[in-house]
Design a protein around this motif. Structure first.
Motif, mmCIF file in Angstrom:
data_model
loop_
_atom_site.group_PDB
_atom_site.id
_atom_site.type_symbol
_atom_site.label_atom_id
_atom_site.label_comp_id
_atom_site.label_asym_id
_atom_site.label_seq_id
_atom_site.Cartn_x
_atom_site.Cartn_y
_atom_site.Cartn_z
ATOM 1 N N VAL A 22 15.753 9.372 1.038
ATOM 2 C CA VAL A 22 16.278 9.471 2.282
ATOM 3 C C VAL A 22 16.615 7.966 2.767
ATOM 4 N N SER A 23 17.785 7.542 2.763
ATOM 5 C CA SER A 23 17.971 5.964 3.241
ATOM 6 C C SER A 23 17.466 5.634 4.307
ATOM 7 N N GLY A 24 16.521 4.613 4.309
ATOM 8 C CA GLY A 24 15.777 3.845 5.337
ATOM 9 C C GLY A 24 14.267 4.182 5.530
ATOM 10 N N TRP A 25 13.952 5.550 4.967
ATOM 11 C CA TRP A 25 12.677 5.873 5.211
ATOM 12 C C TRP A 25 11.700 5.822 3.964
ATOM 13 N N THR A 26 10.724 5.213 4.210
ATOM 14 C CA THR A 26 9.803 4.987 3.120
ATOM 15 C C THR A 26 8.363 5.500 3.603
ATOM 16 N N PHE A 27 7.467 5.694 2.438
ATOM 17 C CA PHE A 27 5.910 6.054 2.571
ATOM 18 C C PHE A 27 5.567 4.858 3.639
ATOM 19 N N ASP A 28 4.681 5.550 4.435
ATOM 20 C CA ASP A 28 4.036 4.792 5.460
ATOM 21 C C ASP A 28 3.009 3.886 4.952
ATOM 22 N N PRO A 29 2.974 2.592 4.747
ATOM 23 C CA PRO A 29 1.933 1.797 4.168
ATOM 24 C C PRO A 29 0.591 2.112 4.952
ATOM 25 N N TYR A 32 -3.639 5.575 4.519
ATOM 26 C CA TYR A 32 -4.314 5.481 3.326
ATOM 27 C C TYR A 32 -4.167 6.574 2.498
ATOM 28 N N LYS A 33 -3.883 7.841 2.986
ATOM 29 C CA LYS A 33 -3.995 9.034 2.201
ATOM 30 C C LYS A 33 -2.528 9.310 1.430
ATOM 31 N N THR A 34 -1.541 8.765 1.966
ATOM 32 C CA THR A 34 0.130 8.964 1.446
ATOM 33 C C THR A 34 0.803 7.669 1.353
#
Length: 129
Positions: A22-29, A32-34
């Motif tokens: 989904v453009s512009g949305w990335t996993f939250d670094p 730590y779990k995801t």
């Protein structure tokens, strides 16, 4: 988007969008779990370890329904954070019973109204609810 449930419903993790799918949305670094992909649970113990008590209603042994699985991912874009939880139930009837119970009897879900939070109001910062 809604998915039709069948006897061969996909595993919850397969319904979680990849980073930037989904453009512009990335996993939250910062999660730590995801940070590298969805966290997955197939029982109450695993789910409780992921979401600190918020899974209890989904695996309540006193009810006729039980969740079959959970996929959870934290996303971030330039402005917002989003937590996506995909719960798998055995069938539509079980899902209906669960959500009816959540709205009427669950302290965690039924008595805590949804509050949109922009994070720009100092009197109501995100995370304070």
């Amino acid at each position: 988007m809604a998915a039709k449930l069948t006897s061969a419903s996909p595993a919850p993790a397969t319904l979680v969008p990849a980073a930037n799918e989904v453009s512009g949305w990335t996993f939250d670094p910062g999660s730590y779990k995801t940070a590298t992909g969805p966290a997955v649970a197939t029982n109450g113990t695993q789910a409780e370890a992921l979401i600190d008590g918020a899974a209890a209603a989904f695996f309540d042994g006193t009810k006729s329904y039980q969740a079959k699985g959970l996929a959870w991912e934290d996303y971030i874009n330039d402005t917002y954070q989003l937590v996506l939880q995909v719960w798998q139930m055995a069938n539509t009837a079980d899902a209906t019973l669960l959500y009816a119970d959540l709205l009427t009897s669950s302290v965690l879900y039924g008595n805590a109204p949804f509050i949109a939070c922009s994070g720009t109001d100092p009197a109501s910062p995100c995370g304070a609810h």
